[in-house]
Design a protein around this motif. Sequence first.
Motif, PDB file in Angstrom:
ATOM      1  N   ALA A  32      -1.184  18.569  15.588  1.00 32.39           N
ATOM      2  CA  ALA A  32      -0.989  18.464  14.145  1.00 32.39           C
ATOM      3  C   ALA A  32      -2.100  17.628  13.538  1.00 32.39           C
ATOM      4  N   TYR A  33      -2.542  18.042  12.363  1.00 30.65           N
ATOM      5  CA  TYR A  33      -3.451  17.249  11.556  1.00 30.65           C
ATOM      6  C   TYR A  33      -2.624  16.463  10.538  1.00 30.65           C
ATOM      7  N   LEU A  34      -2.827  15.162  10.519  1.00 27.88           N
ATOM      8  CA  LEU A  34      -2.188  14.315   9.529  1.00 27.88           C
ATOM      9  C   LEU A  34      -3.208  13.937   8.464  1.00 27.88           C
ATOM     10  N   THR A  35      -2.811  14.031   7.220  1.00 31.31           N
ATOM     11  CA  THR A  35      -3.665  13.675   6.098  1.00 31.31           C
ATOM     12  C   THR A  35      -2.964  12.615   5.274  1.00 31.31           C
ATOM     13  N   LEU A  71       8.904  14.724  13.681  1.00 31.40           N
ATOM     14  CA  LEU A  71       7.710  13.899  13.470  1.00 31.40           C
ATOM     15  C   LEU A  71       7.941  13.035  12.237  1.00 31.40           C
ATOM     16  N   ALA A  72       7.762  11.745  12.406  1.00 32.14           N
ATOM     17  CA  ALA A  72       7.929  10.806  11.295  1.00 32.14           C
ATOM     18  C   ALA A  72       6.684   9.951  11.163  1.00 32.14           C
ATOM     19  N   VAL A  73       6.309   9.645   9.924  1.00 33.24           N
ATOM     20  CA  VAL A  73       5.204   8.724   9.650  1.00 33.24           C
ATOM     21  C   VAL A  73       5.759   7.601   8.786  1.00 33.24           C
ATOM     22  N   TYR A  74       5.769   6.409   9.337  1.00 31.83           N
ATOM     23  CA  TYR A  74       6.251   5.260   8.565  1.00 31.83           C
ATOM     24  C   TYR A  74       5.744   3.968   9.186  1.00 31.83           C
ATOM     25  N   ASP A  75       5.774   2.929   8.384  1.00 32.82           N
ATOM     26  CA  ASP A  75       5.399   1.585   8.810  1.00 32.82           C
ATOM     27  C   ASP A  75       6.676   0.779   8.960  1.00 32.82           C
ATOM     28  N   TYR A  76       7.013   0.385  10.180  1.00 37.76           N
ATOM     29  CA  TYR A  76       8.290  -0.296  10.405  1.00 37.76           C
ATOM     30  C   TYR A  76       8.296  -1.732   9.896  1.00 37.76           C
ATOM     31  N   VAL A  87       0.857  -1.181   0.000  1.00 42.12           N
ATOM     32  CA  VAL A  87       0.000   0.000   0.000  1.00 42.12           C
ATOM     33  C   VAL A  87       0.894   1.232   0.000  1.00 42.12           C
ATOM     34  N   PHE A  88       0.439   2.283  -0.708  1.00 46.32           N
ATOM     35  CA  PHE A  88       1.224   3.507  -0.830  1.00 46.32           C
ATOM     36  C   PHE A  88       0.410   4.687  -0.309  1.00 46.32           C
ATOM     37  N   ILE A  89       1.049   5.494   0.530  1.00 45.85           N
ATOM     38  CA  ILE A  89       0.386   6.601   1.205  1.00 45.85           C
ATOM     39  C   ILE A  89       1.177   7.883   0.965  1.00 45.85           C
ATOM     40  N   LYS A  90       0.454   8.953   0.646  1.00 43.52           N
ATOM     41  CA  LYS A  90       1.051  10.280   0.611  1.00 43.52           C
ATOM     42  C   LYS A  90       0.644  10.997   1.889  1.00 43.52           C
ATOM     43  N   ASN A  91       1.640  11.406   2.661  1.00 43.61           N
ATOM     44  CA  ASN A  91       1.400  11.980   3.985  1.00 43.61           C
ATOM     45  C   ASN A  91       1.633  13.483   3.975  1.00 43.61           C
ATOM     46  N   SER A  92       0.672  14.223   4.525  1.00 38.61           N
ATOM     47  CA  SER A  92       0.810  15.670   4.706  1.00 38.61           C
ATOM     48  C   SER A  92       0.505  16.017   6.153  1.00 38.61           C
ATOM     49  N   VAL A  93       1.128  17.093   6.645  1.00 36.44           N
ATOM     50  CA  VAL A  93       0.975  17.481   8.049  1.00 36.44           C
ATOM     51  C   VAL A  93       0.707  18.983   8.144  1.00 36.44           C
ATOM     52  N   GLN A  94      -0.254  19.339   8.967  1.00 42.64           N
ATOM     53  CA  GLN A  94      -0.485  20.737   9.308  1.00 42.64           C
ATOM     54  C   GLN A  94      -0.279  20.912  10.805  1.00 42.64           C
ATOM     55  N   PHE A  95       0.756  21.653  11.186  1.00 42.30           N
ATOM     56  CA  PHE A  95       1.015  21.938  12.592  1.00 42.30           C
ATOM     57  C   PHE A  95       0.179  23.144  13.026  1.00 42.30           C
ATOM     58  N   VAL A  96      -0.355  23.053  14.256  1.00 38.20           N
ATOM     59  CA  VAL A  96      -1.296  24.061  14.749  1.00 38.20           C
ATOM     60  C   VAL A  96      -0.809  24.637  16.068  1.00 38.20           C
ATOM     61  N   TRP A  97      -0.778  25.970  16.161  1.00 38.57           N
ATOM     62  CA  TRP A  97      -0.451  26.678  17.392  1.00 38.57           C
ATOM     63  C   TRP A  97      -1.677  27.414  17.907  1.00 38.57           C
ATOM     64  N   ASN A  98      -1.724  27.674  19.218  1.00 31.53           N
ATOM     65  CA  ASN A  98      -2.819  28.479  19.758  1.00 31.53           C
ATOM     66  C   ASN A  98      -2.456  29.956  19.709  1.00 31.53           C
ATOM     67  N   ASP A  99      -3.358  30.813  20.137  1.00 28.25           N
ATOM     68  CA  ASP A  99      -3.144  32.261  20.061  1.00 28.25           C
ATOM     69  C   ASP A  99      -2.020  32.732  20.964  1.00 28.25           C
ATOM     70  N   ASP A 100      -1.648  31.922  21.957  1.00 30.55           N
ATOM     71  CA  ASP A 100      -0.543  32.277  22.850  1.00 30.55           C
ATOM     72  C   ASP A 100       0.809  31.865  22.281  1.00 30.55           C
ATOM     73  N   GLY A 101       0.797  31.257  21.111  1.00 31.68           N
ATOM     74  CA  GLY A 101       2.049  30.864  20.488  1.00 31.68           C
ATOM     75  C   GLY A 101       2.565  29.513  20.920  1.00 31.68           C
ATOM     76  N   ASN A 102       1.730  28.701  21.533  1.00 34.32           N
ATOM     77  CA  ASN A 102       2.134  27.369  21.971  1.00 34.32           C
ATOM     78  C   ASN A 102       1.691  26.316  20.950  1.00 34.32           C
TER      79      ASN A 102
END
Length: 226
Positions: free
Chosen positions: A60-63, A153-158, A41-56
Motif C-alpha cells: 500500500a502507498y500511504l499519502t 490498516l490504521a494510521v494514528y498517533d497513540y 499537527v493535523f494530517i489527512k491520510n489516504s491509502v492506495q492498496f496494490v495487487w500484482n497481476d496474480d491477484g495477490n
Amino acid sequence: MNSGFLKITRKNNIFRTIRSLLFSVLLFTGIPAALHAHPHVFIKNSVQFVWNDDGNLEGAYLTWDFDRFFSADIIKWLDADHDGSFSAAESEEVYNHAFINLRHYYYYTFLRQGTKRTNPPAVTKFKATQKDGIMTYRFYIDLSKYPGRDLYLAVYDYTYFCDVEYPENCVTFACPDSIKPSCKIVENKQYPVYYDPLSPATDTRIYYKWAPGLQTYYPMEIHLTW
C-alpha cells in the motif's frame, strides 16, 4: 520508547524544539498559546492498496497531507533553494534526518488480522512534495506477507500529538479486473488511546491507562476485504 529529540542551538530561538514524531526538528514560529494542547499537527491520510497481476496483495502507498501551518514552517526549512518544490536531494534529507525518526513510533501505521496487531518494520519509496503551501509525504509499505483476504490498516498517533483524518474517498485500489476489493472505515474501541489535551508540545509521555485529566480517542481502521 526513544523520542528522537534533536537539540537546536539557542541562537536560533526563532525555532522551538518540539519532538520527533514526524521530524527531528519541527520548526514552528510564533505559535499562539491556544495551540499548546494536543493535537499539534493535523494530517489527512489516504491509502492506495496494490495487487500484482496474480491477484495477490502486494502493499500500500500511504499519502499524508499536512496542515497549512505545519507545512509552512517545514517548507521554509526544507526548500533550501526556495523554488517552491522539493528536489530529490531535499526529499532525501527529509527522509534521512526527519521521517526516519517515525520508526520509533511504528510509522503511525498499525496492521491487524483478528486480534494480532503488527507494524511495518520499514517503509520504502519515500517522497516529500509540496503544492500550494501543503506538504505531502508518500511512501510504500509491504503487505505481501499477510495471508487471507481480510486486513485492517490504521494510521494514528497513540500519543495524539498528531490528529489523523480519513478524508472522503481516501482509499483507492490498483488491482487486476479479477480482484473486487471493498473497504469500510470503522472505529476500534478495543484499542483506546489516552492523552492529556493540555500538555505542552514538548510532552512525550505515553499513557497506557486512563487517569484523571486524560481524554480518550479510538483509532479508526480501514477494513479491507477482497
